[in-house]
Design a protein around this motif. Structure first.
Motif, short mmCIF file in Angstrom:
data_model
loop_
_atom_site.label_atom_id
_atom_site.label_comp_id
_atom_site.label_asym_id
_atom_site.label_seq_id
_atom_site.Cartn_x
_atom_site.Cartn_y
_atom_site.Cartn_z
N CYS A 173 0.83 -1.22 0.00
CA CYS A 173 0.00 0.00 0.00
C CYS A 173 0.87 1.26 0.00
CB CYS A 173 -0.95 0.02 1.19
SG CYS A 173 -2.10 -1.37 1.23
N VAL A 174 1.73 1.37 -1.00
CA VAL A 174 2.66 2.49 -1.05
C VAL A 174 1.95 3.83 -1.13
CG1 VAL A 174 2.91 2.53 -3.56
CG2 VAL A 174 4.81 3.29 -2.11
N TYR A 175 0.70 3.84 -1.65
CA TYR A 175 -0.01 5.11 -1.77
C TYR A 175 -0.24 5.76 -0.40
CZ TYR A 175 -4.21 2.48 -0.38
OH TYR A 175 -5.12 1.70 0.30
N ARG A 176 -0.20 4.96 0.65
CA ARG A 176 -0.34 5.51 2.00
C ARG A 176 0.99 6.02 2.55
NH1 ARG A 176 -3.90 0.69 4.90
NH2 ARG A 176 -5.78 0.87 3.60
N ALA A 177 2.08 5.70 1.87
CA ALA A 177 3.41 6.03 2.40
C ALA A 177 4.19 6.99 1.52
CB ALA A 177 4.21 4.74 2.57
N THR A 178 3.55 7.54 0.47
CA THR A 178 4.32 8.37 -0.46
C THR A 178 4.94 9.59 0.21
OG1 THR A 178 2.23 9.40 -1.12
CG2 THR A 178 3.08 7.65 -2.52
N SER A 179 4.25 10.16 1.21
CA SER A 179 4.80 11.35 1.87
C SER A 179 6.09 11.04 2.62
CB SER A 179 3.78 11.97 2.82
OG SER A 179 3.43 11.07 3.84
N ARG A 180 6.33 9.75 2.93
CA ARG A 180 7.58 9.39 3.61
C ARG A 180 8.78 9.48 2.66
NH1 ARG A 180 3.69 6.70 6.51
NH2 ARG A 180 4.11 6.31 8.74
N PHE A 181 8.53 9.53 1.36
CA PHE A 181 9.63 9.72 0.41
C PHE A 181 10.12 11.17 0.39
CE2 PHE A 181 8.00 5.67 -0.84
CZ PHE A 181 9.06 5.00 -1.42
N ASP A 182 9.37 12.05 1.04
CA ASP A 182 9.85 13.41 1.29
C ASP A 182 10.35 13.43 2.73
OD1 ASP A 182 8.72 14.14 -1.19
OD2 ASP A 182 6.79 14.51 -0.24
N LEU A 183 11.64 13.48 2.93
CA LEU A 183 12.16 13.52 4.29
C LEU A 183 13.30 14.51 4.37
CD1 LEU A 183 14.30 10.37 5.12
CD2 LEU A 183 13.47 10.79 2.84
N ARG A 184 13.32 15.23 5.48
CA ARG A 184 14.35 16.26 5.68
C ARG A 184 14.88 16.15 7.10
NH1 ARG A 184 14.16 21.98 7.21
NH2 ARG A 184 11.88 21.94 7.24
N PRO A 185 16.21 16.07 7.27
CA PRO A 185 16.77 16.02 8.63
C PRO A 185 16.56 17.36 9.33
CG PRO A 185 18.52 16.24 7.00
CD PRO A 185 17.25 16.02 6.23
N VAL A 186 16.21 17.30 10.61
CA VAL A 186 15.96 18.50 11.38
C VAL A 186 16.90 18.63 12.57
CG1 VAL A 186 14.22 19.77 12.73
CG2 VAL A 186 13.52 18.47 10.71
#
Length: 642
Positions: A461-474
């Motif tokens: 169910c990658v459509y539920r996880a696509t936002s995890r492909f945007d990641l930025r260290p804080v």
């Protein structure tokens, strides 16, 4: 009825609508006197696709008109629905001698036919009329004769403090203060006092900057007695981790300083760490341009002793954002500023929570770890306090300590999430929270998860996880994020079907067509009372830009960055990317404006509260998103669908 009386009635009607409300009375009467009134019954043609234009521009006084385009297979496709006050037949100003669409009446319709040439000349004399007429066309393809002077529309304002100053160049200091690594602290202090400088830059034998010494450093280390006055500068300096090139705009320097949490930015001739030292930009320099309140807020956030004070500072930060939100172009600077505020809050929350855990005797597993933003927060596209998606990546523990490490970091994540909620951040059911096991993993576990999403996208169910492909260290060890990003790109290279599948999902819903009488008209002619900005414009662009960036292998943090790093194959594609960026900024602006004024996430907008200018600009964005979908579909053999 006398002709003069009819003319007055027509003029009174036109005064209610742009662009006519920007015309002088004499101009209006002249136009109306040379025009005529036209009546059409329901289901009649006003004009037909491919036919030569008559010398008129039409204004709908009453009723509704559908604009349809006949495809090559003879099927009529609905392209727009226009009602009272809308214009018809203006494609001529782009040089189209024939009608692009067929105009068919949906009801009985009354039109005012005005002389096209006289209307055009009148529009060109008024900047606001030109701006409004331009919203009927593509942002990237405008009639060249329109006078488009810079002018803010009150209709588009939320803020009252323009951020134009961020586009101004910053004057470089004429004599930047430098010293050598072995310069004694007392001599550095004397130079700082003599020059009234905010910082001294330590340079090596080749002239490259290696560190910075500030009056605060001297006060904390030397004046306090921790270090003797003859301590060399290299023992006191703060290493230079990021530099910039000279000659940039104030906003570029400000956003970099916010990101680095510093009051000064070292400049090198080539903008690289190994380049020759060229100067220093300080908070004081930005204050001379306009003001640097965001830097002061970031500094206060970094020192907030309690969560309650941090929450109050975040409210102040929203005030800064709202004050500058004067138009869509302002998001260029305000979006990274909002991202810096969010990052500063998370950093301070983590430090306060970690301190509280230590006081309670909960021992840290002593593993490198990094806090990250996902989704819109990672892309610097989050203005409100809704759905601040964050997670935690920690180094792989020894097998015997894995359970203890997981327990500690999950507890840390839960407490940090609770503290963010206390700061006013609102979390929905779809949000990513570091207190949940799915967002708090070792780097090895994250690698397994991403490999699963990439190689088994449907089952996982990658459509539920696509936002995890945007990641930025804080906050923390950024090397963990770098390792994970290398892994993601390596796995994506091994599965060439992954990007087309992401793109196919991104084109599952077509944007709406238009607005009509305060309602949203979808692509099949249905009506909705609420405009969902995420579904209509923002999310399709985000998803497509993310997939194309993954496919290209280019690193770009924001959606607009991802669009701009793409290499279009022709001028038409370049114009589409330019127009997409403009449409995205406009939708992002409306979401920010709505969210900051209503206390929501801002994605749901009431079309009835939008002005005709705002509706036209958003409607132009709908068409742009559809063209982006069609362009992407041609490249990857996909078809946009409902």
């Amino acid at each position: 009825m006398k002709t003069a009386s009819i003319a007055h009635r027509v003029v009174d009607f036109l005064r209610r609508w742009p662009p006519f409300q920007y015309f002088d009375d004499d101009e209006l009467f002249s136009l109306v006197s040379a025009g005529r009134v036209v009546f059409h019954e329901r289901d009649e043609l006003v004009f037909m696709q491919g036919r030569q234009r008559k010398p008129y521009v039409y204004v709908i006084q009453q009723g509704a008109v559908r604009l349809e385009e006949q495809s090559e297979d003879g099927v009529d496709q609905l392209r727009d629905v226009r009602g009272e006050g809308d214009l018809l037949g203006i494609g001529r100003y782009l040089g189209f001698g024939e009608h692009v669409y067929t105009a068919r009446t949906e009801t009985d319709v009354i039109l005012y036919a005005l002389p096209a040439e006289a209307f055009w000349e009148t529009v060109k004399r008024h900047a606001r009329a030109s701006r409004f007429l331009a919203t009927y066309f593509s942002v990237a393809i405008l009639p060249p004769a329109l006078e488009m002077r810079e002018e803010r529309s009150e209709e588009l304002r939320l803020g009252r403090r323009p951020v134009d100053w961020m586009s101004r160049p910053v004057e470089q200091p004429s004599r930047p203060l430098t010293c050598l690594p072995d310069t004694a602290a007392r001599d550095v202090a004397r130079l700082l006092a003599e020059r009234d400088a905010a910082a001294a830059v330590v340079i090596d034998g080749q002239g490259a900057p290696r560190g910075v010494v500030t009056p605060r450093t001297l006060s904390d280390e030397v004046a306090s007695g921790r270090q003797p006055p003859d301590t060399p500068a290299q023992a006191l300096m703060r290493p230079v981790c990021a530099v910039a090139a000279p000659g940039l705009e104030a906003g570029d320097y400000l956003t970099r300083m916010l990101d680095q949490q510093t009051e000064h930015l070292v400049l090198t001739a080539n903008g690289r760490l190994d380049g020759p030292f060229a100067g220093v930009i300080t908070r004081r320099d930005l204050t001379r341009v306009e003001g640097a309140a965001p830097l002061a807020l970031i500094e206060d956030m970094a020192r907030a002793p309690r969560i309650s004070e941090l929450a109050a500072l975040r409210v102040q930060a929203e005030g800064v954002l709202a004050a500058g939100l004067t138009d869509p172009d302002a998001t260029r600077w305000l979006a990274p500023m909002a991202g810096a505020f969010n990052a500063a809050v998370l950093r301070r929350v983590v430090m306060l929570v970690e301190g509280a855990l230590a006081d309670q005797g909960l021992a840290s597993p002593n593993l490198d770890h990094c806090w990250v933003f996902f989704g819109s927060a990672a892309r610097n596209e989050l203005f409100t306090r809704h759905d601040l998606d964050c997670g935690l990546i920690y180094d792989d523990p020894d097998p015997g300590h894995a359970r203890g490490a997981r327990a500690y970091f999950l507890e840390l994540g839960r407490r940090v999430s609770a503290a963010l909620a206390a700061c006013g951040f609102v979390t929905s059911a779809k949000a990513i929270s570091a207190g949940h096991p799915s967002a708090c993993r070792s780097v090895g576990e994250w690698e397994v998860a991403f490999a699963d999403w990439i190689h088994q996208p449907i089952e996982s169910c990658v459509y539920r996880a696509t936002s995890r492909f945007d990641l930025r260290p804080v906050h923390g060890d950024c090397r963990l994020v770098e390792r994970l990003e290398r892994h993601i790109h390596g796995e994506e290279d091994r599965n060439p079907r992954f990007v087309p599948l992401l793109l196919e999902d991104s084109m599952a819903n077509l944007p709406p067509l238009t607005f009509f009488r305060g309602l949203v008209v979808d692509d099949e002619g249905g009506y909705r009372e609420v405009l969902d900005l995420l579904r209509a414009t923002l999310q399709p662009v985000v998803d497509i830009a993310r997939a194309l960036a993954l496919d290209s292998g280019r690193q770009a943090p924001t959606t607009l960055d991802r669009l701009l790093v793409l290499q279009p194959e022709d001028d038409e594609s370049s114009l589409l990317i330019e127009e997409t960026a403009a449409a995205f900024r406009n939708a992002l602006y409306h979401r920010a404006r709505t969210g900051l004024t209503t206390g929501t996430d801002g994605s749901r907008v009431d079309p009835a509260k939008l002005t005709r200018l705002e509706q036209n600009l958003l409607k132009s964005g709908f068409r742009t998103v559809l063209r982006l979908m069609e362009y992407t579909g041609r490249r990857y053999g996909l078809t946009p669908r409902r």
